[in-house]
Write a protein that holds these residues in place. Structure first.
Motif, PDB file in Angstrom:
ATOM      1  N   PRO A  67       4.810   3.732  -4.570  1.00  0.00           N
ATOM      2  CA  PRO A  67       4.473   2.911  -3.401  1.00  0.00           C
ATOM      3  C   PRO A  67       5.413   3.104  -2.212  1.00  0.00           C
ATOM      4  O   PRO A  67       4.975   3.083  -1.066  1.00  0.00           O
ATOM      5  CB  PRO A  67       4.553   1.477  -3.932  1.00  0.00           C
ATOM      6  CG  PRO A  67       4.326   1.604  -5.391  1.00  0.00           C
ATOM      7  CD  PRO A  67       4.904   2.939  -5.785  1.00  0.00           C
ATOM      8  N   PHE A  68       6.694   3.331  -2.466  1.00  0.00           N
ATOM      9  CA  PHE A  68       7.621   3.486  -1.339  1.00  0.00           C
ATOM     10  C   PHE A  68       7.510   4.855  -0.677  1.00  0.00           C
ATOM     11  O   PHE A  68       8.125   5.095   0.355  1.00  0.00           O
ATOM     12  CB  PHE A  68       9.069   3.182  -1.750  1.00  0.00           C
ATOM     13  CG  PHE A  68       9.626   4.104  -2.794  1.00  0.00           C
ATOM     14  CD1 PHE A  68      10.227   5.294  -2.437  1.00  0.00           C
ATOM     15  CD2 PHE A  68       9.563   3.757  -4.126  1.00  0.00           C
ATOM     16  CE1 PHE A  68      10.753   6.138  -3.391  1.00  0.00           C
ATOM     17  CE2 PHE A  68      10.091   4.591  -5.090  1.00  0.00           C
ATOM     18  CZ  PHE A  68      10.679   5.788  -4.727  1.00  0.00           C
ATOM     19  N   THR A  70       4.647   5.931   0.562  1.00  0.00           N
ATOM     20  CA  THR A  70       3.645   5.764   1.613  1.00  0.00           C
ATOM     21  C   THR A  70       3.819   4.495   2.425  1.00  0.00           C
ATOM     22  O   THR A  70       3.297   4.411   3.528  1.00  0.00           O
ATOM     23  CB  THR A  70       2.230   5.762   0.999  1.00  0.00           C
ATOM     24  OG1 THR A  70       2.160   4.727   0.017  1.00  0.00           O
ATOM     25  CG2 THR A  70       1.930   7.099   0.348  1.00  0.00           C
ATOM     26  N   ASN A  71       4.524   3.498   1.907  1.00  0.00           N
ATOM     27  CA  ASN A  71       4.669   2.230   2.598  1.00  0.00           C
ATOM     28  C   ASN A  71       6.155   1.926   2.755  1.00  0.00           C
ATOM     29  O   ASN A  71       6.854   1.671   1.773  1.00  0.00           O
ATOM     30  CB  ASN A  71       3.971   1.123   1.810  1.00  0.00           C
ATOM     31  CG  ASN A  71       3.925  -0.181   2.553  1.00  0.00           C
ATOM     32  OD1 ASN A  71       4.604  -0.376   3.554  1.00  0.00           O
ATOM     33  ND2 ASN A  71       3.114  -1.101   2.059  1.00  0.00           N
ATOM     34  N   LEU A  72       6.620   1.935   3.977  1.00  0.00           N
ATOM     35  CA  LEU A  72       8.050   1.715   4.227  1.00  0.00           C
ATOM     36  C   LEU A  72       8.479   0.275   3.990  1.00  0.00           C
ATOM     37  O   LEU A  72       9.675  -0.014   3.910  1.00  0.00           O
ATOM     38  CB  LEU A  72       8.399   2.138   5.653  1.00  0.00           C
ATOM     39  CG  LEU A  72       8.220   3.629   5.952  1.00  0.00           C
ATOM     40  CD1 LEU A  72       8.530   3.914   7.415  1.00  0.00           C
ATOM     41  CD2 LEU A  72       9.094   4.460   5.048  1.00  0.00           C
ATOM     42  N   GLU A  73       7.514  -0.656   3.874  1.00  0.00           N
ATOM     43  CA  GLU A  73       7.863  -2.047   3.615  1.00  0.00           C
ATOM     44  C   GLU A  73       8.257  -2.287   2.161  1.00  0.00           C
ATOM     45  O   GLU A  73       8.901  -3.270   1.844  1.00  0.00           O
ATOM     46  CB  GLU A  73       6.691  -2.957   3.996  1.00  0.00           C
ATOM     47  CG  GLU A  73       6.416  -2.966   5.487  1.00  0.00           C
ATOM     48  CD  GLU A  73       5.243  -3.849   5.833  1.00  0.00           C
ATOM     49  OE1 GLU A  73       4.791  -4.617   4.962  1.00  0.00           O
ATOM     50  OE2 GLU A  73       4.791  -3.775   6.972  1.00  0.00           O
ATOM     51  N   VAL A  74       7.869  -1.391   1.284  1.00  0.00           N
ATOM     52  CA  VAL A  74       8.216  -1.517  -0.136  1.00  0.00           C
ATOM     53  C   VAL A  74       9.649  -1.033  -0.321  1.00  0.00           C
ATOM     54  O   VAL A  74       9.995   0.089   0.019  1.00  0.00           O
ATOM     55  CB  VAL A  74       7.248  -0.697  -1.020  1.00  0.00           C
ATOM     56  CG1 VAL A  74       7.691  -0.746  -2.475  1.00  0.00           C
ATOM     57  CG2 VAL A  74       5.832  -1.192  -0.865  1.00  0.00           C
ATOM     58  N   LYS A  75      10.478  -1.904  -0.856  1.00  0.00           N
ATOM     59  CA  LYS A  75      11.879  -1.571  -1.103  1.00  0.00           C
ATOM     60  C   LYS A  75      12.061  -1.232  -2.576  1.00  0.00           C
ATOM     61  O   LYS A  75      11.749  -2.027  -3.457  1.00  0.00           O
ATOM     62  CB  LYS A  75      12.796  -2.746  -0.726  1.00  0.00           C
ATOM     63  CG  LYS A  75      12.671  -3.176   0.717  1.00  0.00           C
ATOM     64  CD  LYS A  75      13.104  -2.088   1.656  1.00  0.00           C
ATOM     65  CE  LYS A  75      12.958  -2.554   3.091  1.00  0.00           C
ATOM     66  NZ  LYS A  75      12.814  -1.495   4.038  1.00  0.00           N
TER      67      LYS A  75
END
Length: 109
Positions: A67-68, A70-75
């Motif tokens: 997930p991280f 493609t999505n920078l909000e996922v830490k």
């Protein structure tokens, strides 16, 4: 009591998932070589090398991104550069646990 069942389940599955860690696998294999029959230890070693190769091939075939990626909000707690699915950790622990169960079942029969 559901709380006791849940805490036992967490303990059990955490203990089983630890078998998927490479250092734990190496430690168990070394202990088997030192204190158990070496032919079984090398069987476990080669079987797990084969499974690790298979997991790597499946990861390359599926290319499921973490997930991280493609999505920078996922830490992420711990960033891994390889693809996430299928999970090498869970497949490794499942393979090792299956080998242990088959070994004890076949040798006790």
């Amino acid at each position: 009591n559901l709380t006791n069942a849940t805490s036992f389940g967490k303990f059990f599955f955490k203990a089983v998932s630890i078998l998927g860690d490479a250092p734990i696998f190496v430690l168990i294999t070394l202990l088997m070589i030192a204190f158990y029959q070496r032919d079984y230890a090398f069987y476990f070693l080669f079987a797990n090398i084969f499974f690790a190769f298979g997991i790597s091939v499946l990861k390359m075939a599926f290319h499921a991104k973490r997930p991280f990626f493609t999505n920078l909000e996922v830490k992420a707690w711990d960033c891994s550069a390889e693809h996430g699915s299928p999970s090498g950790h869970s497949m490794g622990s499942a393979c090792f646990t299956t080998l242990l169960l088959l070994h004890f079942y076949c040798t006790s029969a």
